[in-house]
Design a protein around this motif. Structure first.
Motif, PDB file in Angstrom:
ATOM      1  N   ASP A 101      -5.198   4.002  -9.676  1.00  0.00           N
ATOM      2  CA  ASP A 101      -4.254   3.109 -10.348  1.00  0.00           C
ATOM      3  C   ASP A 101      -3.465   2.252  -9.366  1.00  0.00           C
ATOM      4  N   ILE A 102      -3.544   2.582  -8.087  1.00  0.00           N
ATOM      5  CA  ILE A 102      -2.758   1.886  -7.066  1.00  0.00           C
ATOM      6  C   ILE A 102      -3.641   0.874  -6.358  1.00  0.00           C
ATOM      7  N   GLU A 103      -3.208  -0.362  -6.395  1.00  0.00           N
ATOM      8  CA  GLU A 103      -3.977  -1.436  -5.766  1.00  0.00           C
ATOM      9  C   GLU A 103      -3.671  -1.556  -4.275  1.00  0.00           C
ATOM     10  N   THR A 104      -2.411  -1.331  -3.902  1.00  0.00           N
ATOM     11  CA  THR A 104      -2.028  -1.506  -2.512  1.00  0.00           C
ATOM     12  C   THR A 104      -0.865  -0.595  -2.152  1.00  0.00           C
ATOM     13  N   VAL A 105      -0.727  -0.341  -0.864  1.00  0.00           N
ATOM     14  CA  VAL A 105       0.400   0.407  -0.319  1.00  0.00           C
ATOM     15  C   VAL A 105       1.117  -0.544   0.632  1.00  0.00           C
ATOM     16  N   PHE A 106       2.405  -0.772   0.364  1.00  0.00           N
ATOM     17  CA  PHE A 106       3.218  -1.635   1.217  1.00  0.00           C
ATOM     18  C   PHE A 106       4.126  -0.769   2.073  1.00  0.00           C
ATOM     19  N   PHE A 107       4.215  -1.096   3.343  1.00  0.00           N
ATOM     20  CA  PHE A 107       5.135  -0.440   4.265  1.00  0.00           C
ATOM     21  C   PHE A 107       6.256  -1.423   4.581  1.00  0.00           C
ATOM     22  N   HIS A 113       9.295  -5.220   9.616  1.00  0.00           N
ATOM     23  CA  HIS A 113       7.909  -5.383  10.070  1.00  0.00           C
ATOM     24  C   HIS A 113       6.960  -4.894   8.976  1.00  0.00           C
ATOM     25  N   PRO A 114       6.786  -5.677   7.908  1.00  0.00           N
ATOM     26  CA  PRO A 114       5.959  -5.217   6.794  1.00  0.00           C
ATOM     27  C   PRO A 114       4.474  -5.125   7.150  1.00  0.00           C
ATOM     28  N   MET A 115       3.814  -4.186   6.505  1.00  0.00           N
ATOM     29  CA  MET A 115       2.359  -4.048   6.594  1.00  0.00           C
ATOM     30  C   MET A 115       1.850  -3.660   5.222  1.00  0.00           C
ATOM     31  N   GLN A 116       0.560  -3.775   5.039  1.00  0.00           N
ATOM     32  CA  GLN A 116      -0.068  -3.475   3.759  1.00  0.00           C
ATOM     33  C   GLN A 116      -1.433  -2.857   4.021  1.00  0.00           C
ATOM     34  N   ALA A 117      -1.822  -1.908   3.153  1.00  0.00           N
ATOM     35  CA  ALA A 117      -3.141  -1.276   3.254  1.00  0.00           C
ATOM     36  C   ALA A 117      -3.584  -0.856   1.865  1.00  0.00           C
ATOM     37  N   THR A 118      -4.872  -0.660   1.710  1.00  0.00           N
ATOM     38  CA  THR A 118      -5.379  -0.158   0.430  1.00  0.00           C
ATOM     39  C   THR A 118      -5.259   1.364   0.421  1.00  0.00           C
ATOM     40  N   PRO A 119      -5.231   1.965  -0.759  1.00  0.00           N
ATOM     41  CA  PRO A 119      -5.220   3.435  -0.825  1.00  0.00           C
ATOM     42  C   PRO A 119      -6.414   4.046  -0.088  1.00  0.00           C
ATOM     43  N   ASP A 120      -7.591   3.420  -0.184  1.00  0.00           N
ATOM     44  CA  ASP A 120      -8.773   3.935   0.517  1.00  0.00           C
ATOM     45  C   ASP A 120      -8.574   3.940   2.032  1.00  0.00           C
TER      46      ASP A 120
END
Length: 128
Positions: A101-107, A113-120
């Motif tokens: 259900d989660i498309e992305t993870v935002f840090f 210093h933002p970053m983004q990654a997929t759950p996979d």
């Protein structure tokens, strides 16, 4: 002796995000803690139930975004005021349970210093 209040920050994660280095972020996730927004305040000395973690629902897709912070001070004021501390084992379980259900993870979505990654991607680095 009274218990020390937990510090709602991870210096290791903050430094990894500052470097914009996914390998360092993976190390921080596996070996330190992270701050997650909560729908309601958690009970002291009780792990946060996955249902209590606040996620952002994207209006255009209906998909969810999980927000993770290196420091509670980096959480935007518009989010619920409550936070919890979690570790990599919790994140791995949370994403295995709710990752579809989660498309992305935002840090640190609002910086510094933002970053983004997929759950996979996160599951892959936590499995190493």
């Amino acid at each position: 002796m009274p218990k020390k209040k937990p510090e709602f920050r991870s210096q290791v994660l903050a430094e990894a995000l500052e470097q914009q280095d996914m390998a360092a972020v993976a190390f921080a996730l596996r070996n330190d803690r992270m701050v997650v927004p909560l729908v309601k305040p958690g009970q002291r000395d009780k792990p946060t139930d996955a249902g209590e973690v606040w996620t952002y629902k994207q209006p255009e897709t209906g998909r969810l975004a999980l927000l993770i912070f290196s420091d509670a001070a980096n959480k935007p004021a518009a989010l619920p005021p409550f936070v919890g501390l979690q570790d990599g084992a919790w994140l791995h379980t949370f994403l295995r349970t709710h990752g579809q259900d989660i498309e992305t993870v935002f840090f640190d979505i609002a910086g510094p210093h933002p970053m983004q990654a997929t759950p996979d991607e996160i599951l892959r680095v936590l499995a190493l």
